[in-house]
Enzyme design. Sequence first.
Site: not given
Ligand code: CMC
Length: 427
Positions: A305, A362
């Site tokens: 998240h 989720d």
């Molecule tokens: N599985 C594997 N690696 C992950 C995941 C995951 N679910 N989420 C983040 N990472 C890694 C990502 O690859 C990155 O690694 P690195 O630093 O080596 O590049 C690091 O963790 C940080 O990730 P980010 O994408 O820069 O973080 P963010 O804050 O931009 O993304 C997120 C947050 C929710 C989009 C992401 O965690 C994700 O894609 N999760 C899966 C989708 C999901 O479950 N979304 C629902 C969010 S909660 C409901 C809502 O409020 O809408």
Amino acid sequence: MGDIAKLSAGGADFEYPVIKGSVGPDVIDIRKLYGQTGMFTYDPGFTSTAACESALTFIDGDEGVLLHRGYAIGELAEHSTFMETSYLLLNGELPNQAQLDDFTRTISRHTMLHEQLATFYRGFRRDAHPMAIMCGVVGALSAFYHDSTDIADPVHRKISSHRLIAKMPTIAAMAYKYSVGQPFVYPDNSLSYTGNFLRMTFGVPAENYEVNPVVERALDRIFILHADHEQNASTSTVRLAGSSGANPFACIAAGIACLWGPAHGGANEAALNMLHEIGTPDRIPHYIERARDKNDPFRLMGFGHRVYKNYDPRATVMQQTVREVFTALKVSDPVFEVALQLEEMALNDPYFMEKKLFPNVDFYSGVILSAIGFPTTMFTVLFALARTVGWVAQWNEMISDPGQKIGRPRQLYTGPANRSYVPLTKR
Ligand code: CMC
């Protein structure tokens, strides 16, 4: 005098006031930055930018805390109802019994849709995704309810807010009915907000529908968990759309469109699909390995998240609710076992520990919704239904702010500088 932040840029020193909120990080007020320095700040994804002032929801991502108007989400999920939480979000305080009764009555008086909207539904393809239908129908509400679209009038704003909250279950249920080829079921205002939605979704005109109280309570709790969540992508979309003076129905339609993405509201559908794909616990290590692999775009859906770097407090409630629903409906689902084991393995995996990736709301919601009988395509629709109150409350907060301005982010331009047009024959 309050705190100040100092900045040295372009050989000169500047000072900016630091504004304190009631809780949470302070903010540096950089509104004069461009005028004074000729520079913008650069913050793609708004990871360090507060775009507004708000008194609605507070998240402490490190501690895993979510407050609605100061009340912890766990407490609201346990003791409150979706109607009461909606009142709280809209009005700032919990209602007394008379206020709650009045609010509930008002909402139930707006549950019906203009009959012509049924024709509008029939224009969609038979196999249209219910989120596509919802975006279209909610956007179209301004064509049917233009008597409440004067956003400068607080009475209009209130009526359109009530209409949106009240009509969303009817719109969502009709989207479902259309996709399965069953007749639309009209609202029954003698039922609760959530009971009425269950009946409109799963009832048929040919039979009586008995609302299961455990399912009703579980779904109501899921609605509470999704009611608002600070300045997330869809809420910011609603605020940005609303900042131009667009009508509330158009703004909420924009929010729904943004929510649909798999990184946001679409994650519950994606999480359940992923659990089904994993299928059995022995395949979990392979998927964890894929999630860790930098060259593989796969992510564990329902994990991670932007704000929570701890267990999402909504996921805790969800996990308990799965057990309640399974017991009440006397069902079991192997994907729940996969989910539990996947969670345990990921929480003990160095990659997930180091990056502070925890289950989010989720991760378990799909398992419950599917046990209740919703197809995966309806999951994000339910999220949108519940989040509407948050969007509406945030939109009202913004419009009521006398200092409100149109949202207009800046950019770091990296394209070509001014150049002369080259005639086609010379290219
Ligand atoms: N599985 C594997 N690696 C992950 C995941 C995951 N679910 N989420 C983040 N990472 C890694 C990502 O690859 C990155 O690694 P690195 O630093 O080596 O590049 C690091 O963790 C940080 O990730 P980010 O994408 O820069 O973080 P963010 O804050 O931009 O993304 C997120 C947050 C929710 C989009 C992401 O965690 C994700 O894609 N999760 C899966 C989708 C999901 O479950 N979304 C629902 C969010 S909660 C409901 C809502 O409020 O809408």
